[in-house]
Design an enzyme around this catalytic site. Structure first.
Site, PDB file in Angstrom:
ATOM      1  N   HIS A   1       4.614  -5.001  11.031  1.00  0.00           N
ATOM      2  CA  HIS A   1       4.953  -4.302  12.277  1.00  0.00           C
ATOM      3  C   HIS A   1       5.027  -5.273  13.451  1.00  0.00           C
ATOM      4  O   HIS A   1       4.364  -6.311  13.464  1.00  0.00           O
ATOM      5  CB  HIS A   1       3.899  -3.239  12.602  1.00  0.00           C
ATOM      6  CG  HIS A   1       3.875  -2.079  11.649  1.00  0.00           C
ATOM      7  ND1 HIS A   1       4.664  -0.968  11.812  1.00  0.00           N
ATOM      8  CD2 HIS A   1       3.155  -1.875  10.516  1.00  0.00           C
ATOM      9  CE1 HIS A   1       4.424  -0.119  10.817  1.00  0.00           C
ATOM     10  NE2 HIS A   1       3.510  -0.650  10.029  1.00  0.00           N
TER      11      HIS A   1
ATOM     12  N   ASP B   1       5.794   4.593   5.161  1.00  0.00           N
ATOM     13  CA  ASP B   1       6.649   3.565   5.779  1.00  0.00           C
ATOM     14  C   ASP B   1       6.562   2.234   5.027  1.00  0.00           C
ATOM     15  O   ASP B   1       7.136   1.232   5.468  1.00  0.00           O
ATOM     16  CB  ASP B   1       6.313   3.375   7.261  1.00  0.00           C
ATOM     17  CG  ASP B   1       4.897   2.886   7.511  1.00  0.00           C
ATOM     18  OD1 ASP B   1       3.980   3.311   6.786  1.00  0.00           O
ATOM     19  OD2 ASP B   1       4.696   2.071   8.432  1.00  0.00           O
ATOM     20  N   HIS B   2       5.889   2.238   3.873  1.00  0.00           N
ATOM     21  CA  HIS B   2       5.800   1.047   3.026  1.00  0.00           C
ATOM     22  C   HIS B   2       6.283   1.300   1.603  1.00  0.00           C
ATOM     23  O   HIS B   2       6.738   0.366   0.937  1.00  0.00           O
ATOM     24  CB  HIS B   2       4.367   0.510   3.007  1.00  0.00           C
ATOM     25  CG  HIS B   2       3.945  -0.052   4.321  1.00  0.00           C
ATOM     26  ND1 HIS B   2       3.968  -1.402   4.600  1.00  0.00           N
ATOM     27  CD2 HIS B   2       3.535   0.563   5.459  1.00  0.00           C
ATOM     28  CE1 HIS B   2       3.578  -1.592   5.858  1.00  0.00           C
ATOM     29  NE2 HIS B   2       3.317  -0.418   6.390  1.00  0.00           N
TER      30      HIS B   2
ATOM     31  N   HIS C   1       1.331   3.958   2.028  1.00  0.00           N
ATOM     32  CA  HIS C   1       1.838   4.706   3.182  1.00  0.00           C
ATOM     33  C   HIS C   1       3.362   4.852   3.126  1.00  0.00           C
ATOM     34  O   HIS C   1       4.066   3.932   2.682  1.00  0.00           O
ATOM     35  CB  HIS C   1       1.406   4.044   4.487  1.00  0.00           C
ATOM     36  CG  HIS C   1      -0.034   4.278   4.825  1.00  0.00           C
ATOM     37  ND1 HIS C   1      -0.719   3.556   5.778  1.00  0.00           N
ATOM     38  CD2 HIS C   1      -0.929   5.175   4.337  1.00  0.00           C
ATOM     39  CE1 HIS C   1      -1.966   3.992   5.858  1.00  0.00           C
ATOM     40  NE2 HIS C   1      -2.111   4.975   4.995  1.00  0.00           N
TER      41      HIS C   1
ATOM     42  N   ASP D   1      -0.131  -4.252   6.243  1.00  0.00           N
ATOM     43  CA  ASP D   1      -0.871  -3.806   7.428  1.00  0.00           C
ATOM     44  C   ASP D   1      -2.314  -4.295   7.421  1.00  0.00           C
ATOM     45  O   ASP D   1      -3.165  -3.733   8.114  1.00  0.00           O
ATOM     46  CB  ASP D   1      -0.867  -2.272   7.507  1.00  0.00           C
ATOM     47  CG  ASP D   1       0.496  -1.704   7.876  1.00  0.00           C
ATOM     48  OD1 ASP D   1       1.428  -2.493   8.119  1.00  0.00           O
ATOM     49  OD2 ASP D   1       0.634  -0.461   7.907  1.00  0.00           O
TER      50      ASP D   1
ATOM     51  N   HIS E   1       0.848  -1.190   0.000  1.00  0.00           N
ATOM     52  CA  HIS E   1       0.000   0.000   0.000  1.00  0.00           C
ATOM     53  C   HIS E   1       0.884   1.241   0.000  1.00  0.00           C
ATOM     54  O   HIS E   1       2.110   1.146   0.070  1.00  0.00           O
ATOM     55  CB  HIS E   1      -0.993  -0.006   1.161  1.00  0.00           C
ATOM     56  CG  HIS E   1      -0.402   0.033   2.536  1.00  0.00           C
ATOM     57  ND1 HIS E   1       0.370  -0.986   3.052  1.00  0.00           N
ATOM     58  CD2 HIS E   1      -0.481   0.976   3.530  1.00  0.00           C
ATOM     59  CE1 HIS E   1       0.727  -0.693   4.289  1.00  0.00           C
ATOM     60  NE2 HIS E   1       0.240   0.494   4.587  1.00  0.00           N
TER      61      HIS E   1
ATOM     62  N   HIS F   1      -7.466  -0.961   5.672  1.00  0.00           N
ATOM     63  CA  HIS F   1      -6.442  -0.052   6.189  1.00  0.00           C
ATOM     64  C   HIS F   1      -6.277   1.114   5.219  1.00  0.00           C
ATOM     65  O   HIS F   1      -6.300   2.283   5.616  1.00  0.00           O
ATOM     66  CB  HIS F   1      -5.136  -0.837   6.360  1.00  0.00           C
ATOM     67  CG  HIS F   1      -3.997  -0.029   6.888  1.00  0.00           C
ATOM     68  ND1 HIS F   1      -4.007   0.511   8.164  1.00  0.00           N
ATOM     69  CD2 HIS F   1      -2.802   0.312   6.338  1.00  0.00           C
ATOM     70  CE1 HIS F   1      -2.862   1.153   8.362  1.00  0.00           C
ATOM     71  NE2 HIS F   1      -2.117   1.047   7.263  1.00  0.00           N
TER      72      HIS F   1
END
Length: 255
Positions: free
Chosen positions: A171, A60-61, A58, A133, A56, A114
């Site tokens: 995570h 941090d991805h 985001h 996530d 996805h 998410h």
């Protein structure tokens, strides 16, 4: 030959993953939380990055996509529904598509909730899936964009996979997830035992990921919305599972 998987910590609580096809040497980074950590892991293994598999958009991805593409010239694959938000995207994929990593193949599943375009990669022959996530050990992603019905459907797809499927979550949230889960599923002996095991692992600085479909079916309250004891604790006996899931998610958001 099975894929080789390397897992390493990134940022404050992310995990980075490298997956290597043993037959051809093709290597994918699953999401790009930290290019420096990914490059260090590649150097340690002596591997060359050929692909990035994004779950996805985001940061941090997908935030490390361009730095890694510049260094390695790798192909970036990601969710069709988030194409405008994925830096450097080369190939858009969605439900039912097959992604080849050398001789290894992953089936793509749409798992909105998410984010609206979240996807996961299931290497069926290897019994492994990279789930971003969508689902966590004893948890699931916060509903930033999707609805409870979407997320329940997404989690139900994952729960239908073979029980020994390893789920590589993005995570390390398991200890906090377990503390919450015990508040809504306090009569679940398997959950209590797992929570204690998680505490022991984290006390030693060890990861609690990957998990398995079997473990999550037994202990993850977000998959257990049909369980009568959990429903009773919530005062929702006989309720629709989507409503039960939504209540569990609401409580977790406030926990």
């Amino acid at each position: 030959m099975p894929i080789e998987i390397r897992q390493f910590p990134c940022l404050s609580d992310n995990y980075g993953y490298l997956a290597r096809d043993a037959e051809t040497g093709a290597v994918a980074a699953v999401d790009t939380p930290d290019p420096a950590a990914i490059n260090a892991a590649l150097e340690k293994e002596g591997w060359r990055l050929t692909h990035i598999l994004n779950t996805h958009w985001h940061p941090d991805h997908a935030g490390g996509n361009l730095a890694l593409k510049e260094k390695w010239g790798c192909e970036i694959i990601g969710p069709r529904a988030e194409a405008a938000k994925i830096p450097g995207l080369d190939r858009m994929v969605g439900e039912g598509d097959i992604v080849s990593l050398g001789a290894s193949k992953a089936r793509v599943y749409d798992t909105p909730g998410h984010t609206l375009g979240h996807i996961v990669y299931h290497f069926e022959d290897d019994g492994a899936a990279f789930v971003g996530d969508a689902i966590f050990a004893i948890g699931c992603g916060r509903l930033f964009e999707g609805t409870p019905a979407q997320m329940w459907d997404s989690l139900s797809k994952i729960a239908a996979w073979p029980e020994d499927t390893r789920l590589y979550c993005a995570h390390e949230y398991t200890q906090a997830n377990a503390r919450f889960a015990l508040t809504v599923d306090p009569h679940n002996r398997a959950l209590a035992e797992r929570a204690a095991a998680v505490d022991r692992l984290r006390a030693q600085g060890l990861p609690t990921v990957p998990t398995t479909v079997a473990l999550e079916r037994a202990t993850n309250p977000f998959l257990r919305a049909r369980d009568e004891k959990l429903q009773a604790v919530l005062g929702m006996t006989g309720a629709d599972p989507v409503a039960v899931f939504a209540e569990v998610r609401k409580r977790k958001d406030r926990f």
